[in-house]
Design a protein around this motif. Structure first.
Motif, PDB file in Angstrom:
ATOM      1  N   TYR A  93      17.781  30.120 -61.975  1.00  0.00           N
ATOM      2  CA  TYR A  93      16.384  29.949 -61.560  1.00  0.00           C
ATOM      3  C   TYR A  93      15.442  29.976 -62.766  1.00  0.00           C
ATOM      4  N   LEU A 117      13.281  39.044 -56.683  1.00  0.00           N
ATOM      5  CA  LEU A 117      12.836  37.652 -56.501  1.00  0.00           C
ATOM      6  C   LEU A 117      11.361  37.499 -56.856  1.00  0.00           C
ATOM      7  N   GLN A 138      10.974  37.512 -60.566  1.00  0.00           N
ATOM      8  CA  GLN A 138      11.406  36.267 -61.213  1.00  0.00           C
ATOM      9  C   GLN A 138      10.268  35.251 -61.233  1.00  0.00           C
ATOM     10  N   THR A 139       9.609  35.090 -60.089  1.00  0.00           N
ATOM     11  CA  THR A 139       8.489  34.161 -60.001  1.00  0.00           C
ATOM     12  C   THR A 139       7.378  34.591 -60.958  1.00  0.00           C
ATOM     13  N   ASP A 144      22.415  33.553 -60.212  1.00  0.00           N
ATOM     14  CA  ASP A 144      21.292  32.883 -59.538  1.00  0.00           C
ATOM     15  C   ASP A 144      20.001  33.066 -60.329  1.00  0.00           C
ATOM     16  N   GLU A 145      19.820  34.278 -60.819  1.00  0.00           N
ATOM     17  CA  GLU A 145      18.621  34.584 -61.587  1.00  0.00           C
ATOM     18  C   GLU A 145      18.580  33.736 -62.867  1.00  0.00           C
TER      19      GLU A 145
HETATM   20  P1  ADP Z   1      20.398  29.728 -51.190  1.00  0.00           P
HETATM   21  O1  ADP Z   1      20.261  28.295 -50.827  1.00  0.00           O
HETATM   22  O2  ADP Z   1      21.767  30.107 -51.685  1.00  0.00           O
HETATM   23  O3  ADP Z   1      19.830  30.693 -50.200  1.00  0.00           O
HETATM   24  P2  ADP Z   1      18.022  29.693 -52.839  1.00  0.00           P
HETATM   25  O4  ADP Z   1      17.818  28.296 -53.287  1.00  0.00           O
HETATM   26  O5  ADP Z   1      17.164  30.233 -51.761  1.00  0.00           O
HETATM   27  O6  ADP Z   1      19.577  29.927 -52.529  1.00  0.00           O
HETATM   28  O7  ADP Z   1      17.877  30.661 -54.086  1.00  0.00           O
HETATM   29  C1  ADP Z   1      18.887  30.815 -55.026  1.00  0.00           C
HETATM   30  C2  ADP Z   1      18.443  31.821 -56.048  1.00  0.00           C
HETATM   31  O8  ADP Z   1      17.379  31.253 -56.816  1.00  0.00           O
HETATM   32  C3  ADP Z   1      17.888  33.088 -55.462  1.00  0.00           C
HETATM   33  O9  ADP Z   1      18.860  34.095 -55.307  1.00  0.00           O
HETATM   34  C4  ADP Z   1      16.908  33.488 -56.511  1.00  0.00           C
HETATM   35  O10 ADP Z   1      17.556  34.180 -57.556  1.00  0.00           O
HETATM   36  C5  ADP Z   1      16.379  32.207 -57.058  1.00  0.00           C
HETATM   37  N1  ADP Z   1      15.137  31.752 -56.405  1.00  0.00           N
HETATM   38  C6  ADP Z   1      14.985  30.674 -55.583  1.00  0.00           C
HETATM   39  N2  ADP Z   1      13.732  30.505 -55.219  1.00  0.00           N
HETATM   40  C7  ADP Z   1      13.040  31.493 -55.789  1.00  0.00           C
HETATM   41  C8  ADP Z   1      11.657  31.859 -55.774  1.00  0.00           C
HETATM   42  N3  ADP Z   1      10.725  31.201 -55.118  1.00  0.00           N
HETATM   43  N4  ADP Z   1      11.298  32.931 -56.475  1.00  0.00           N
HETATM   44  C9  ADP Z   1      12.207  33.614 -57.181  1.00  0.00           C
HETATM   45  N5  ADP Z   1      13.528  33.320 -57.226  1.00  0.00           N
HETATM   46  C10 ADP Z   1      13.936  32.282 -56.552  1.00  0.00           C
END
Ligand code: ADP
Ligand code: ADP
Length: 223
Positions: A197, A168, A171-172, A193-194
Motif C-alpha cells: 500500500y 490502516l 497508513q493513510t 499489505d502495508e
Molecule cells: P482486500 O481486498 O484483501 O480486502 P484491500 O484492498 O481492502 O484488501 O486492502 C489491502 C491492504 O491495503 C490493507 O490490508 C491495507 O494494508 C492496505 N489498504 C488498502 N486501502 C487502504 C486505505 N484506504 N488506507 C490504508 N490502508 C489501506
C-alpha cells in the motif's frame, strides 16, 4: 542513498554471525521504500548502519555521494517504541529536534503548532504522552522525526504495536504527511499489505541458511 557491497559480520566468543552479506541498496531521492523480511534477516542491523550507530564490516554508505559510514545524525530514525519523553508535553516533544539544533523555543513552537493541527494532533498540544492513544503517540513521534532537518528518514515498524484498524488509519495518514514533507523514507514492516500500500519500491531481505542474503527490488505503481 546507496549502500554499496555492504556486509556485517558479528564476532562474539569466536562465533561469527553473518547478518548481511553483499547487500546493495540504491534509493532515489523522495521515494518511499519498504524493506521486508523475516525476523533475524538483518533489518535492524541495516538501519543501525545507515544511522551510523554500527560500523559495517565492508561496504560504503553514500548519501548524496558522500560516505556516511559511522556518522550519526545524517538520517532521521524512528523506532516502534516511540520514545517520547514522558515529562514533556506533546508539543515540547515534537520541537525537541529543532531545539537541539538551536532553534529558539518560540520559533520552534510556531512551526510545530499549525502542523499538529493539520496532522490530527490538534487539542493535544499540551497533553503528556501517557494521555494519548498509541496511534496518536506515533503521529507525534513521526512529526518530531520529520521536523529534524534530515532528508532521509528510517522508520522501523512504526505501526507494529498498533491494532489493525488504527494501523490502516495511520497508513493513510503517513502517505499524506510524506507527500507534504517530500522526504526519502526507508520503512521496515512485517506486513506485506502495508508495504504494498505504502511503497514505491520494496526490497525483500531474504536469509539463505549459511549463505548469501540478497535484496530483490520490486517496482510498484502507486495506488
Ligand atoms: P482486500 O481486498 O484483501 O480486502 P484491500 O484492498 O481492502 O484488501 O486492502 C489491502 C491492504 O491495503 C490493507 O490490508 C491495507 O494494508 C492496505 N489498504 C488498502 N486501502 C487502504 C486505505 N484506504 N488506507 C490504508 N490502508 C489501506
Ligand atoms: P532483524 O532486524 O531483521 O530481526 P537483526 O538485524 O536484528 O535482524 O539481526 C540479524 C542477525 O544478526 C541475527 O542473526 C542476529 O542474531 C544477529 N545480531 C544482531 N545484532 C547482533 C550483535 N550485537 N551481536 C551478535 N549478533 C547480532
Amino acid at each position: 542513498l546507496e549502500f554499496v557491497n555492504g556486509s556485517k559480520i558479528f564476532k562474539k566468543n569466536g562465533q561469527e554471525t553473518v547478518a548481511l552479506e553483499k547487500t546493495n541498496l540504491s534509493i532515489e531521492e523522495g521515494k518511499f521504500v519498504s524493506i521486508i523480511g523475516p525476523s533475524g534477516c538483518g533489518k535492524s542491523t541495516l538501519f543501525n548502519m545507515i544511522a551510523g550507530l554500527l560500523q559495517p564490516t565492508t561496504g560504503q554508505i553514500l548519501l548524496d555521494g558522500k560516505n556516511i559510514v559511522g556518522k550519526s545524525g545524517q538520517v532521521g530514525y524512528m523506532l516502534q517504541k516511540d520514545l517520547l519523553l514522558p515529562w514533556r508535553t506533546i508539543v515540547s516533544n515534537i520541537i525537541l529536534g529543532m531545539e537541539l539544533r538551536g532553534v529558539p523555543k518560540k520559533e520552534a513552537e510556531g512551526r510545530a503548532l499549525p502542523l499538529m493541527k493539520k496532522y490530527g494532533l490538534g487539542g493535544f498540544e499540551y497533553h503528556y504522552p501517557n494521555e494519548l492513544s498509541g496511534g496518536m503517540r506515533q503521529r507525534a513521534a513521526l512529526l518530531r522525526t520529520l521536523l529534524y532537518d534530515q532528508d532521509v528518514i528510517l522508520l522501523d515498524e512504526p505501526f507494529g504495536a498498533l491494532d489493525a484498524q488504527t494501523r490502516l488509519m495511520m497508513q493513510t495518514w503517513l502517505l499524506q504527511i510524506w507527500g507534504d514533507f517530500k522526504k526519502t523514507v526507508l520503512f521496515v514492516t512485517h506486513d506485506i499489505d502495508e508495504a504494498i500500500y505504502l511503497s514505491d519500491e520494496i526490497y525483500v531481505l531474504s536469509p539463505r541458511p549459511g549463505r548469501l542474503k540478497e535484496i530483490v527490488p520490486v517496482h510498484l505503481p502507486r495506488p
